[in-house]
Enzyme design. Sequence first.
Site, PDB file in Angstrom:
ATOM      1  N   ASP A  55      -1.605  -6.014   8.840  1.00 49.26           N
ATOM      2  CA  ASP A  55      -2.553  -4.992   8.394  1.00 49.26           C
ATOM      3  C   ASP A  55      -3.813  -5.707   7.902  1.00 49.26           C
ATOM      4  OD1 ASP A  55      -3.869  -2.821   7.426  1.00 49.26           O
ATOM      5  OD2 ASP A  55      -2.223  -2.053   6.200  1.00 49.26           O
ATOM      6  N   LYS A  81     -13.783  -0.162   5.074  1.00 48.35           N
ATOM      7  CA  LYS A  81     -14.376  -0.895   3.961  1.00 48.35           C
ATOM      8  C   LYS A  81     -15.521  -1.788   4.416  1.00 48.35           C
ATOM      9  CE  LYS A  81     -10.558   0.560   1.889  1.00 48.35           C
ATOM     10  NZ  LYS A  81      -9.500   1.345   2.503  1.00 48.35           N
ATOM     11  N   TRP A 106       0.860  -1.199   0.000  1.00 52.18           N
ATOM     12  CA  TRP A 106       0.000   0.000   0.000  1.00 52.18           C
ATOM     13  C   TRP A 106       0.894   1.246   0.000  1.00 52.18           C
ATOM     14  CZ3 TRP A 106      -2.127   2.639   4.875  1.00 52.18           C
ATOM     15  CH2 TRP A 106      -3.061   3.627   4.531  1.00 52.18           C
TER      16      TRP A 106
HETATM   17  C1  LMR Z   1      -6.592   2.699  -0.732  1.00 57.61           C
HETATM   18  O1  LMR Z   1      -5.623   1.943  -0.698  1.00 57.61           O
HETATM   19  O2  LMR Z   1      -6.988   3.246  -1.771  1.00 57.61           O
HETATM   20  C2  LMR Z   1      -7.373   2.951   0.520  1.00 57.61           C
HETATM   21  O3  LMR Z   1      -6.842   2.231   1.571  1.00 57.61           O
HETATM   22  C3  LMR Z   1      -7.539   4.385   0.818  1.00 57.61           C
HETATM   23  C4  LMR Z   1      -6.275   5.071   1.223  1.00 57.61           C
HETATM   24  O4  LMR Z   1      -6.302   5.718   2.279  1.00 57.61           O
HETATM   25  O5  LMR Z   1      -5.271   4.985   0.524  1.00 57.61           O
END
Ligand code: LMR
Length: 400
Positions: free
Chosen positions: A213, A248, A132
């Site tokens: 996570d 989510k 992420w």
């Molecule tokens: C994402 O990965 O798009 C979501 O978790 C929102 C974010 O805060 O990045």
Amino acid sequence: MNMWKEIEAAPADAILGLTEAFKKDANPNKVNLGVGVFKDDNGTTPILNCIKTAEVKLAETETTKGYLPIPGSPAYAANVQKLLFGADSEVISSKRAATMHTPGGTGALRTGGDLLKKFNPDAKLWVSTPTWANHKGIFTAAGFAINDYPYYNPETKDVDFEGMLAALENVPAGDIVLMHVCCHNPTGVDLIGDQWDKVVELAKAKGWTPFLDFAYQGFGDSIEEDRAAIEKFAAAGIDFLVASSFSKNFGLYNERTGALTIVTPSAEETAVALSHVKLVVRVNYSNPPAHGGLAASAVLDDAVLYEQWIGEVAEMRVRIKEMRAALVDGLAARGVKQDFSFIKEQRGMFSFSGLSNDIVAWLKENKGIYIVNGGRINVAGLTSGNIDYVCDAIAEALNA
Ligand code: LMR
């Protein structure tokens, strides 16, 4: 001296910055497939019915807006632990876990990062390649040096499990390894079956600390099946942390509803950890915002609302799977040579499409279609109203 005069503007956020750009885009056909937010087939992000009912109930029964304790409401913490470990878990009965209600999953990760940094200042933080977009930022801000371990193999479109294990073999004791429990963001490919057992064994043997996570519980297979990895870590009797997000699965995006759960081998150690994480919270945000947690708790405490929630999570999961199929079939029907069938197997909200950054840029410039660099598509942003437009555009870009 003007403070900001000589300072260059910062770059936009890799994910949320796309939404800012999307809002300014005048293209009437524009489609936001960037940020991971669920949309129904009308393109709206609904408030779950179970949450609406819980909120009405809350509004009628709430008597105060007084501060919550530093860790948040004990009822919320108990509910989070039931979701993580199952109601009958030994972790719960032996009080080996402490849960803090945090502002979203991001707040949980940062709180955990600050806590770990305090007691292990030389530890490095290991993230999957890729991960992420915000992970590196959060832990860099907490003062960690970031290392990567192999995760996604673009050739097989699957986890490079051998590469991952080999890297984790060499992670020094005391370092922290960040892992996605299910619905890996951005790739949508997860460890399966006994692969988790091997990772748990390694964590135990090598003495590094897993930080899990968990932002998509219920978006893979079910609430129970998606937590399988957590149960394995819990059974190993080692130290680990879990960052939960209810953005989510409860649709509580703007209520910033998350939790940090610290698990240790004993109730005594957990009590010590709790005393220290309270200090971290106190100097960051003092105590958590109440509303989202109260609403989620009201759903989890009520058998009827709980069943309704399970149904609503399943509906979201099924819709995303349907849009995966529509995307794959839509591209094939347009004569796109590249095989995208792997997208049907990916899990969670995202499709790691394999589209290059050049194609991603072309789609944004020419079609108003917003996709995260690296090719991550929010499949939940596809609807029966925009799927043909998106498939036409990708086919045009790839066939050009
Ligand atoms: C994402 O990965 O798009 C979501 O978790 C929102 C974010 O805060 O990045």
